[in-house]
Design an enzyme around this catalytic site. Structure first.
Site, short mmCIF file in Angstrom:
data_model
loop_
_atom_site.label_atom_id
_atom_site.label_comp_id
_atom_site.label_asym_id
_atom_site.label_seq_id
_atom_site.Cartn_x
_atom_site.Cartn_y
_atom_site.Cartn_z
N LYS A 277 -43.73 -36.75 -11.02
CA LYS A 277 -44.27 -35.37 -10.84
C LYS A 277 -43.33 -34.39 -11.51
CE LYS A 277 -41.61 -35.47 -6.56
NZ LYS A 277 -41.57 -35.70 -5.16
N TYR B 178 -22.57 -8.34 -18.17
CA TYR B 178 -23.27 -7.50 -17.00
C TYR B 178 -22.32 -7.71 -15.76
CZ TYR B 178 -27.65 -7.32 -19.53
OH TYR B 178 -28.70 -7.20 -20.34
C1 LIG Z 1 -40.56 -36.88 -4.90
C2 LIG Z 1 -40.93 -37.93 -4.04
C3 LIG Z 1 -40.04 -38.99 -4.16
C4 LIG Z 1 -38.99 -39.23 -5.21
O1 LIG Z 1 -37.68 -38.76 -4.42
P1 LIG Z 1 -36.37 -38.49 -5.05
O2 LIG Z 1 -35.48 -38.01 -3.94
O3 LIG Z 1 -36.40 -37.64 -6.43
O4 LIG Z 1 -35.84 -40.09 -5.37
C5 LIG Z 1 -40.51 -40.26 -3.40
N1 LIG Z 1 -41.30 -39.98 -2.42
C6 LIG Z 1 -42.14 -38.94 -2.33
C7 LIG Z 1 -43.13 -39.09 -1.25
C8 LIG Z 1 -41.82 -37.83 -3.28
O5 LIG Z 1 -42.70 -36.90 -2.92
#
Ligand SMILES: *Cc1c(COP(=O)(O)O)cnc(C)c1O
Length: 343
Positions: free
Chosen positions: A34, A242
């Site tokens: 994702k 800055y």
């Molecule tokens: C994003 C997600 C993961 C992966 O989690 P990490 O902490 O990045 O390993 C696993 N399960 C769900 C439901 C997620 O939304």
């Protein structure tokens, strides 16, 4: 066109991290890709994980599923946020499998494709997504591929982990599914009690170290290089950047490099980040600007305009320096980088 900043992405490190997580879990891993593969690139990372043996991929939305393009024939794409009303048509046409998160989504899926397999998320205490344990009656008649839950505190030694685990075990005994899954990257580190049939790593695939068990095992995937725009001498008593937050107590040599908060090198690195020129560490002087950062280069007297330096973007170290989470460090990386895949 020349780009003065570069993201070097290590395919071999992605595969190594995938294999380490799968070995540690002792069951197959599905990769969370994702948010465009945590900022690294969803299509490229999917290919690398597939080569390492991955056959399940997770995105957040149908929009992400569509943007990803074709998934290998032997693999499943799973949409974590499930089907919204507006996704009905996309869900009908897509091969992707939704994770149904609410009673409303379950009803919608029964209308869209009652015979097609789906996944289901059960809320075991995080109160984010998922059906409550007392709502599982509505799952009758579904063909569930994977029943999921998600841990709220897996990166800590919290009693919440064991509580969620035992609630999930009870639900798993009551709801038939082909597979059960609860562990993200940190959950994999908690031990094989959390493995069930499938694990869902994200962060650690991309070089994040979620818990001490993974220290020294996970390889850095993304390296940030930036080119020197200018070199200058800051005299004693003068400031830099800055807000004039850096004041030179003695004459200081500095280089100004082509990266800034618009590239995801956020202001949390002001006066705390660092970069490497060969083996020399160079400190960030003063505030990070939108497109520029000043580095002290007394340690590297030969550094000049046009040379390249590597920011210290090792995720655990950079997280400590910037007080940003390792997740934020990956997913905020901007669009101005030249992306170079190695190995
Ligand atoms: C994003 C997600 C993961 C992966 O989690 P990490 O902490 O990045 O390993 C696993 N399960 C769900 C439901 C997620 O939304």
């Amino acid at each position: 066109m020349h780009r003065p900043l570069r993201l070097r992405l290590d395919r071999a490190a992605l595969k190594h991290n995938f294999r380490w997580l799968e070995d540690r879990a002792g069951v197959p891993a599905g990769a969370a890709i994702k948010a465009d593969g945590y900022g690294i690139g969803a299509a490229e990372t999917m290919r690398a994980f597939h080569e390492a043996g991955c056959r399940t991929f997770f995105v957040s939305t149908y929009a992400e599923a569509e943007a990803l393009g074709p998934v290998p024939d032997d693999s499943a794409l799973v949409v974590l946020h499930g089907v919204a009303a507006e996704d009905s048509e996309a869900a009908r046409q897509s091969n992707a499998r939704p994770v149904l998160n609410s009673v409303t989504q379950v009803g919608r899926w029964k209308e869209i494709a009652p015979d097609r397999a789906c996944d289901v998320m059960i809320d075991t205490g995080m109160n984010r997504l998922g059906l409550s344990p007392d709502e599982i009656g509505v799952l009758d008649g579904l063909s569930i591929d994977t029943l999921h839950s998600h841990l709220a505190c897996a990166d800590e030694d919290s009693p919440m982990n064991g509580r969620q685990l035992s609630i999930f075990r009870e639900i798993a005994a009551a709801v038939p599914a082909r597979r059960y899954a609860i562990a993200n990257s940190a959950g994999i580190c908690l031990g094989r009690d959390y493995s069930f049939d499938l694990v869902r790593p994200g962060l650690a695939l991309y070089g994040g170290v979620p818990r001490s068990e993974a220290e020294g095992q996970i390889r850095q995937v993304a390296r940030v290089d930036a080119q020197v725009v200018q070199r200058r001498t800051i005299h004693a008593g003068e400031s830099c950047g800055y807000g004039a937050t850096f004041m030179a107590s003695a004459q200081t040599e500095a280089v100004i490099i082509n990266v800034g908060y618009a590239d995801g090198y956020l202001r949390g690195f002001s006066s705390s980040g660092s970069a490497f020129a060969a083996e020399f560490a160079l400190p960030v002087l003063g505030r990070v600007s939108m497109d520029l950062v000043a580095l002290g280069c007394d340690a590297s007297p030969d550094l000049k305009e046009g040379d390249w330096v590597e920011l210290d973007y090792d995720l655990p170290t950079a997280s400590e320096a910037s007080r940003l989470s390792q997740y934020e460090l990956l997913t905020t990386l901007g669009s101005r980088f030249e992306r170079v895949w190695t190995s």
